[in-house]
Scaffold this active site. Structure first.
Site, PDB file in Angstrom:
ATOM      1  N   LYS A 164      -7.603   3.498  19.749  1.00 46.88           N
ATOM      2  CA  LYS A 164      -6.355   4.071  18.667  1.00 46.88           C
ATOM      3  C   LYS A 164      -8.320   4.165  17.901  1.00 46.88           C
ATOM      4  O   LYS A 164      -8.737   5.600  17.887  1.00 46.88           O
ATOM      5  CB  LYS A 164      -5.867   3.076  17.855  1.00 46.88           C
ATOM      6  CG  LYS A 164      -6.243   4.142  16.080  1.00 46.88           C
ATOM      7  CD  LYS A 164      -5.108   5.220  16.856  1.00 46.88           C
ATOM      8  CE  LYS A 164      -5.248   6.319  15.331  1.00 46.88           C
ATOM      9  NZ  LYS A 164      -4.822   5.426  13.771  1.00 46.88           N
ATOM     10  N   ASN A 169      -7.140   1.702  10.042  1.00 46.92           N
ATOM     11  CA  ASN A 169      -7.787   1.687  11.272  1.00 46.92           C
ATOM     12  C   ASN A 169      -8.980   0.945  12.226  1.00 46.92           C
ATOM     13  O   ASN A 169      -9.549   0.169  10.692  1.00 46.92           O
ATOM     14  CB  ASN A 169      -8.133   3.472  10.411  1.00 46.92           C
ATOM     15  CG  ASN A 169      -6.967   4.496  11.040  1.00 46.92           C
ATOM     16  OD1 ASN A 169      -6.766   4.222  11.925  1.00 46.92           O
ATOM     17  ND2 ASN A 169      -7.384   5.532  10.625  1.00 46.92           N
ATOM     18  N   GLY A 227       1.011  -1.277  -0.203  1.00 50.86           N
ATOM     19  CA  GLY A 227       0.233   0.208  -0.298  1.00 50.86           C
ATOM     20  C   GLY A 227       0.387   0.918   0.424  1.00 50.86           C
ATOM     21  O   GLY A 227       2.109   1.311   0.807  1.00 50.86           O
ATOM     22  N   ALA A 228       0.675   1.975  -1.147  1.00 52.52           N
ATOM     23  CA  ALA A 228       1.543   3.825  -0.632  1.00 52.52           C
ATOM     24  C   ALA A 228       0.318   4.526  -0.902  1.00 52.52           C
ATOM     25  O   ALA A 228       0.762   5.763  -1.314  1.00 52.52           O
ATOM     26  CB  ALA A 228       1.877   3.628  -2.227  1.00 52.52           C
ATOM     27  N   GLY A 229      -0.136   4.883   0.119  1.00 51.40           N
ATOM     28  CA  GLY A 229      -1.181   5.872   0.891  1.00 51.40           C
ATOM     29  C   GLY A 229      -0.200   6.440   1.137  1.00 51.40           C
ATOM     30  O   GLY A 229       0.811   6.128   1.827  1.00 51.40           O
ATOM     31  N   GLY A 267       1.231   3.990   4.655  1.00 49.02           N
ATOM     32  CA  GLY A 267       2.608   3.423   4.159  1.00 49.02           C
ATOM     33  C   GLY A 267       3.232   4.000   3.438  1.00 49.02           C
ATOM     34  O   GLY A 267       4.394   3.772   3.373  1.00 49.02           O
TER      35      GLY A 267
END
Length: 300
Positions: A182, A103, A7-9, A12
């Site tokens: 969280k 999350n 994941g490249a959010g 990430g």
């Protein structure tokens, strides 16, 4: 240590950047071939809080199955993407540890159905924002907690030692409790920022937003006895202060016209409270406001 970040959010990319800076060999698994090619060519750039830039070389791929053996796979996609990813993860070697960075609470039981022997979960409090396909903005200091749910904890202890000088990582004992706490923090910040279209810090400087956040906090501690001892209101204020310039993930989703994680975060807390006999009217109102906004956006 060889680590894959799936994941490249924002989370990430920022995590991958910190790991690479600590001397770890990092491969980022992405969906688009164009992004993989760019990351392989120019590396990953992090814009720090003081405006300076840190650039590190990382590998990038669009296929998990083609990677050689990894010491750790970090899953940093949003919850909605997990459903299609579980199949790919399930065929990875059983001795490869998995670390989930989502999350909410919905992924906890789901992830533990995977065959891997070692599975852990993470709670991230640092602020991050994607600038482009190879650049991430560090938007706020914060702790990264890791709680192993089963298996060998050694890899996470080793990771903590390696990244100690780069960013704050702490091992926690109870993964489910950590995710719950969280999610409570997310409930107190994310829906309000999305509805009011404010950055995190504005929840402190706008007196009406601050009043709403206090009201919601009081509602939550009434519903969950013992919560106040672990999540004080001062903790909520501290998160807003440290990530004051950050655009919450829920607000970012709204601005980009995407569906948010309202169900996996707020919906899960509402269900948990209902089991305790509490309806959480303020939070339930925020929940339906977000859903109404998303439904309206779909119509347009």
């Amino acid at each position: 240590m060889n680590v894959v970040v799936v994941g490249a959010g924002a989370v990430g990319m920022l995590t991958a950047s910190f790991l690479a800076e600590a001397g770890i060999h990092v491969t980022v698994a992405v969906r688009r071939q164009e992004q993989a090619q760019k990351l392989n060519k120019v590396g990953l750039t992090r814009v720090n809080l003081d405006g300076t830039k840190t650039q590190r070389q990382v590998g990038a791929t669009t296929s998990l199955s083609t990677l050689p053996h990894q010491d750790l796979v970090i899953v940093a996609v949003k919850y909605g993407q997990l459903q299609t990813l579980y199949k790919e993860l399930s065929v990875l070697p059983k001795n490869v540890p998995l670390l989930f960075m989502q999350n909410g609470l919905a992924h906890y039981e789901e992830a533990l159905q995977l065959p891997q022997q070692t599975i852990a979960f993470s709670s991230v409090l640092y602020g991050a924002q994607v600038q482009n396909s190879s650049t991430v903005l560090h938007r706020g200091l914060g702790l990264c907690k890791i709680a192993p749910a089963r298996g060998d904890h050694t890899i996470f202890w080793e990771l903590q030692q390696m990244v100690d000088s780069v960013f704050s990582l702490k091992l926690a004992q109870n993964a489910e409790q950590m995710l719950f706490e969280k999610a409570v923090l997310n409930c107190l910040i994310n829906p309000l920022t999305a509805i009011l279209q404010m950055k995190n810090g504005e929840l402190l400087t706008n007196k009406h937003a601050f009043f709403l956040m206090q009201t919601l906090y009081n509602e939550l501690i009434d519903a969950f006895p013992g919560l106040e001892a672990n999540v004080a209101f001062s903790d909520v204020v501290a998160v807003c202060e440290k990530t004051s310039a950050n655009t919450s993930s829920m607000l970012a989703d709204r601005l980009d016209g995407r569906k948010s994680e309202i169900d996996t975060i707020v919906g899960a807390i509402l269900k948990k409270a209902l089991n305790n006999g509490h309806t959480l009217p303020t939070l339930r109102t925020f929940y339906h406001q977000i859903l109404a906004i998303e439904e309206s956006d779909e119509g347009n």
